[in-house]
Design a protein around this motif. Sequence first.
Motif, PDB file in Angstrom:
ATOM      1  N   ASP A  36       0.840  -1.205   0.000  1.00  0.00           N
ATOM      2  CA  ASP A  36       0.000   0.000   0.000  1.00  0.00           C
ATOM      3  C   ASP A  36       0.876   1.257   0.000  1.00  0.00           C
ATOM      4  O   ASP A  36       0.608   2.213  -0.729  1.00  0.00           O
ATOM      5  CB  ASP A  36      -0.910   0.036   1.235  1.00  0.00           C
ATOM      6  CG  ASP A  36      -2.064  -0.945   1.159  1.00  0.00           C
ATOM      7  OD1 ASP A  36      -2.402  -1.390   0.044  1.00  0.00           O
ATOM      8  OD2 ASP A  36      -2.619  -1.265   2.231  1.00  0.00           O
ATOM      9  N   ILE A  37       1.924   1.241   0.820  1.00  0.00           N
ATOM     10  CA  ILE A  37       2.822   2.385   0.926  1.00  0.00           C
ATOM     11  C   ILE A  37       3.554   2.604  -0.399  1.00  0.00           C
ATOM     12  O   ILE A  37       3.677   3.734  -0.870  1.00  0.00           O
ATOM     13  CB  ILE A  37       3.805   2.191   2.096  1.00  0.00           C
ATOM     14  CG1 ILE A  37       3.036   2.255   3.421  1.00  0.00           C
ATOM     15  CG2 ILE A  37       4.921   3.224   2.061  1.00  0.00           C
ATOM     16  CD1 ILE A  37       3.807   1.788   4.636  1.00  0.00           C
ATOM     17  N   GLU A  38       4.019   1.523  -1.018  1.00  0.00           N
ATOM     18  CA  GLU A  38       4.683   1.622  -2.327  1.00  0.00           C
ATOM     19  C   GLU A  38       3.763   2.260  -3.357  1.00  0.00           C
ATOM     20  O   GLU A  38       4.213   3.041  -4.198  1.00  0.00           O
ATOM     21  CB  GLU A  38       5.046   0.225  -2.850  1.00  0.00           C
ATOM     22  CG  GLU A  38       6.290  -0.380  -2.290  1.00  0.00           C
ATOM     23  CD  GLU A  38       6.482  -1.798  -2.830  1.00  0.00           C
ATOM     24  OE1 GLU A  38       6.137  -2.065  -3.990  1.00  0.00           O
ATOM     25  OE2 GLU A  38       6.990  -2.634  -2.069  1.00  0.00           O
ATOM     26  N   LEU A  39       2.493   1.899  -3.317  1.00  0.00           N
ATOM     27  CA  LEU A  39       1.546   2.350  -4.335  1.00  0.00           C
ATOM     28  C   LEU A  39       1.014   3.767  -4.112  1.00  0.00           C
ATOM     29  O   LEU A  39       0.320   4.300  -4.972  1.00  0.00           O
ATOM     30  CB  LEU A  39       0.371   1.367  -4.423  1.00  0.00           C
ATOM     31  CG  LEU A  39       0.726  -0.011  -4.979  1.00  0.00           C
ATOM     32  CD1 LEU A  39      -0.451  -0.972  -4.835  1.00  0.00           C
ATOM     33  CD2 LEU A  39       1.156   0.079  -6.431  1.00  0.00           C
ATOM     34  N   ARG A  40       1.366   4.380  -2.996  1.00  0.00           N
ATOM     35  CA  ARG A  40       0.879   5.736  -2.741  1.00  0.00           C
ATOM     36  C   ARG A  40       1.326   6.704  -3.819  1.00  0.00           C
ATOM     37  O   ARG A  40       0.621   7.653  -4.143  1.00  0.00           O
ATOM     38  CB  ARG A  40       1.379   6.246  -1.382  1.00  0.00           C
ATOM     39  CG  ARG A  40       0.621   5.687  -0.232  1.00  0.00           C
ATOM     40  CD  ARG A  40       1.075   6.302   1.059  1.00  0.00           C
ATOM     41  NE  ARG A  40       0.483   5.580   2.181  1.00  0.00           N
ATOM     42  CZ  ARG A  40       0.935   5.631   3.411  1.00  0.00           C
ATOM     43  NH1 ARG A  40       1.981   6.378   3.706  1.00  0.00           N
ATOM     44  NH2 ARG A  40       0.346   4.951   4.361  1.00  0.00           N
ATOM     45  N   THR A  41       2.523   6.500  -4.359  1.00  0.00           N
ATOM     46  CA  THR A  41       3.063   7.414  -5.358  1.00  0.00           C
ATOM     47  C   THR A  41       2.796   6.950  -6.788  1.00  0.00           C
ATOM     48  O   THR A  41       3.173   7.630  -7.734  1.00  0.00           O
ATOM     49  CB  THR A  41       4.580   7.588  -5.159  1.00  0.00           C
ATOM     50  OG1 THR A  41       5.196   6.307  -5.231  1.00  0.00           O
ATOM     51  CG2 THR A  41       4.881   8.225  -3.814  1.00  0.00           C
TER      52      THR A  41
END
Length: 151
Positions: A36-41
């Motif tokens: 999820d954190i990776e996909l934030r950007t």
Amino acid sequence: MIRDTIKAAQIAAMKAGDKERLQTIRLMLAKIKDRDIELRTATTQPDDDAMIIETLQKMVKQRRESIAMYESGGRPEMAAAEAAEITVIEEYLPQQMSEAETAAAIEAIKADLGASGMKDMGRVMGELKARHAATLDMSKASALVKAALAG
């Protein structure tokens, strides 16, 4: 949603006092959160269930590789622990296609694309992943595609 199912399973494992299962579920949730954190950007957001399935498939693949290393290193107890984790993770993945179903899907894609030789391997694999990524172990499928295109 798969995410909700996993969170509910975490609560159930806590209430049941099933420490091994709880540990694996927490690992799964941590990996999902990392993703999820990776996909934030990211510019495009994948479907949540598709992202979770992909993440869990990677976890299973890593554990299978670890099992092979532990067995060749003479550590059967570690291999057994990894196998137990795979069992828990696979409960949250869709039913995988059988080898016969995979072969049929490959033949259908070969016909659709007009693929005839090894030069078409990338196109066939890309289409196979697009159509069946959630229900297919792509590492096993690769060998089947190679055999289908060579023969």
